[in-house]
Design a protein around this motif. Structure first.
Motif, PDB file in Angstrom:
ATOM      1  N   GLU A  18      92.468  68.901  19.836  1.00  0.00           N
ATOM      2  CA  GLU A  18      92.660  67.661  19.099  1.00  0.00           C
ATOM      3  C   GLU A  18      93.835  66.924  19.730  1.00  0.00           C
ATOM      4  O   GLU A  18      94.899  67.504  19.920  1.00  0.00           O
ATOM      5  CB  GLU A  18      92.967  67.940  17.630  1.00  0.00           C
ATOM      6  N   VAL A  19      93.628  65.654  20.059  1.00  0.00           N
ATOM      7  CA  VAL A  19      94.687  64.889  20.710  1.00  0.00           C
ATOM      8  C   VAL A  19      94.993  63.614  19.940  1.00  0.00           C
ATOM      9  O   VAL A  19      94.164  63.099  19.196  1.00  0.00           O
ATOM     10  CB  VAL A  19      94.326  64.537  22.174  1.00  0.00           C
ATOM     11  N   ILE A  20      96.196  63.124  20.132  1.00  0.00           N
ATOM     12  CA  ILE A  20      96.642  61.847  19.595  1.00  0.00           C
ATOM     13  C   ILE A  20      96.970  60.958  20.784  1.00  0.00           C
ATOM     14  O   ILE A  20      97.717  61.365  21.671  1.00  0.00           O
ATOM     15  CB  ILE A  20      97.891  62.010  18.705  1.00  0.00           C
ATOM     16  N   VAL A  21      96.387  59.770  20.804  1.00  0.00           N
ATOM     17  CA  VAL A  21      96.617  58.825  21.896  1.00  0.00           C
ATOM     18  C   VAL A  21      97.607  57.767  21.423  1.00  0.00           C
ATOM     19  O   VAL A  21      97.401  57.142  20.384  1.00  0.00           O
ATOM     20  CB  VAL A  21      95.300  58.154  22.329  1.00  0.00           C
ATOM     21  N   TYR A  22      98.675  57.590  22.171  1.00  0.00           N
ATOM     22  CA  TYR A  22      99.674  56.561  21.898  1.00  0.00           C
ATOM     23  C   TYR A  22      99.462  55.447  22.918  1.00  0.00           C
ATOM     24  O   TYR A  22      99.985  55.501  24.028  1.00  0.00           O
ATOM     25  CB  TYR A  22     101.086  57.135  22.006  1.00  0.00           C
ATOM     26  N   ALA A  23      98.665  54.444  22.531  1.00  0.00           N
ATOM     27  CA  ALA A  23      98.288  53.372  23.454  1.00  0.00           C
ATOM     28  C   ALA A  23      99.494  52.581  23.936  1.00  0.00           C
ATOM     29  O   ALA A  23      99.583  52.229  25.113  1.00  0.00           O
ATOM     30  CB  ALA A  23      97.274  52.443  22.801  1.00  0.00           C
ATOM     31  N   SER A  24     100.429  52.302  23.044  1.00  0.00           N
ATOM     32  CA  SER A  24     101.590  51.493  23.434  1.00  0.00           C
ATOM     33  C   SER A  24     102.463  52.211  24.458  1.00  0.00           C
ATOM     34  O   SER A  24     103.096  51.572  25.291  1.00  0.00           O
ATOM     35  CB  SER A  24     102.425  51.120  22.207  1.00  0.00           C
ATOM     36  N   GLU A  25     102.487  53.536  24.396  1.00  0.00           N
ATOM     37  CA  GLU A  25     103.283  54.328  25.340  1.00  0.00           C
ATOM     38  C   GLU A  25     102.441  54.850  26.501  1.00  0.00           C
ATOM     39  O   GLU A  25     102.971  55.471  27.424  1.00  0.00           O
ATOM     40  CB  GLU A  25     103.921  55.516  24.618  1.00  0.00           C
ATOM     41  N   ARG A  26     101.112  54.644  26.408  1.00  0.00           N
ATOM     42  CA  ARG A  26     100.176  55.153  27.411  1.00  0.00           C
ATOM     43  C   ARG A  26     100.341  56.660  27.619  1.00  0.00           C
ATOM     44  O   ARG A  26     100.429  57.155  28.735  1.00  0.00           O
ATOM     45  CB  ARG A  26     100.308  54.397  28.719  1.00  0.00           C
ATOM     46  N   SER A  27     100.413  57.381  26.490  1.00  0.00           N
ATOM     47  CA  SER A  27     100.604  58.827  26.556  1.00  0.00           C
ATOM     48  C   SER A  27      99.662  59.514  25.577  1.00  0.00           C
ATOM     49  O   SER A  27      99.104  58.890  24.672  1.00  0.00           O
ATOM     50  CB  SER A  27     102.055  59.192  26.250  1.00  0.00           C
ATOM     51  N   VAL A  28      99.485  60.818  25.775  1.00  0.00           N
ATOM     52  CA  VAL A  28      98.615  61.637  24.936  1.00  0.00           C
ATOM     53  C   VAL A  28      99.370  62.911  24.575  1.00  0.00           C
ATOM     54  O   VAL A  28     100.006  63.526  25.428  1.00  0.00           O
ATOM     55  CB  VAL A  28      97.301  61.994  25.687  1.00  0.00           C
ATOM     56  N   ARG A  29      99.268  63.306  23.304  1.00  0.00           N
ATOM     57  CA  ARG A  29      99.883  64.553  22.836  1.00  0.00           C
ATOM     58  C   ARG A  29      98.830  65.372  22.097  1.00  0.00           C
ATOM     59  O   ARG A  29      97.924  64.825  21.483  1.00  0.00           O
ATOM     60  CB  ARG A  29     101.047  64.281  21.880  1.00  0.00           C
ATOM     61  N   LEU A  40     100.381  65.737  27.142  1.00  0.00           N
ATOM     62  CA  LEU A  40      99.257  66.024  28.029  1.00  0.00           C
ATOM     63  C   LEU A  40      99.077  64.898  29.040  1.00  0.00           C
ATOM     64  O   LEU A  40      99.412  63.749  28.771  1.00  0.00           O
ATOM     65  CB  LEU A  40      97.975  66.179  27.213  1.00  0.00           C
ATOM     66  N   ASP A  41      98.499  65.236  30.170  1.00  0.00           N
ATOM     67  CA  ASP A  41      98.192  64.244  31.186  1.00  0.00           C
ATOM     68  C   ASP A  41      96.952  63.473  30.731  1.00  0.00           C
ATOM     69  O   ASP A  41      95.892  64.081  30.507  1.00  0.00           O
ATOM     70  CB  ASP A  41      97.919  64.943  32.518  1.00  0.00           C
ATOM     71  N   PRO A  42      97.052  62.159  30.563  1.00  0.00           N
ATOM     72  CA  PRO A  42      95.905  61.382  30.080  1.00  0.00           C
ATOM     73  C   PRO A  42      94.654  61.528  30.948  1.00  0.00           C
ATOM     74  O   PRO A  42      93.535  61.572  30.422  1.00  0.00           O
ATOM     75  CB  PRO A  42      96.416  59.934  30.099  1.00  0.00           C
ATOM     76  N   PHE A  43      94.808  61.620  32.255  1.00  0.00           N
ATOM     77  CA  PHE A  43      93.652  61.775  33.132  1.00  0.00           C
ATOM     78  C   PHE A  43      92.966  63.120  32.896  1.00  0.00           C
ATOM     79  O   PHE A  43      91.738  63.199  32.857  1.00  0.00           O
ATOM     80  CB  PHE A  43      94.050  61.621  34.603  1.00  0.00           C
TER      81      PHE A  43
END
Length: 66
Positions: A30-41, A49-52
């Motif tokens: 399960e991941v959370i995407v932070y679009a404003s920061e362009r990051s994934v946790r 986590l690496d978005p790619f």
């Protein structure tokens, strides 16, 4: 006499070790995407986590090859 600050630091270090252990054993399902920061946790263990890599994993699980 022990200072309370050192107890807080000990708890923080223990918490960091536990998060590191969880991140090593977690499958990051399960991941959370932070679009404003362009990051994934990871939503479960909190690992960054690496978005790619997340995108590749999604494509392997749900892509057209299935």
């Amino acid at each position: 006499m022990v200072k309370i600050a050192s107890m807080d630091e000990a708890r923080r270090k223990r918490s960091e070790k536990l998060k590191t252990l969880m991140a090593r054993t977690c499958e990051h399902k399960e991941v959370i995407v932070y679009a404003s920061e362009r990051s994934v946790r990871c939503a479960l263990c909190g690992a960054s986590l690496d978005p790619f890599d997340v995108l590749v994993d999604l494509m392997q699980r749900y892509g057209p090859d299935r």
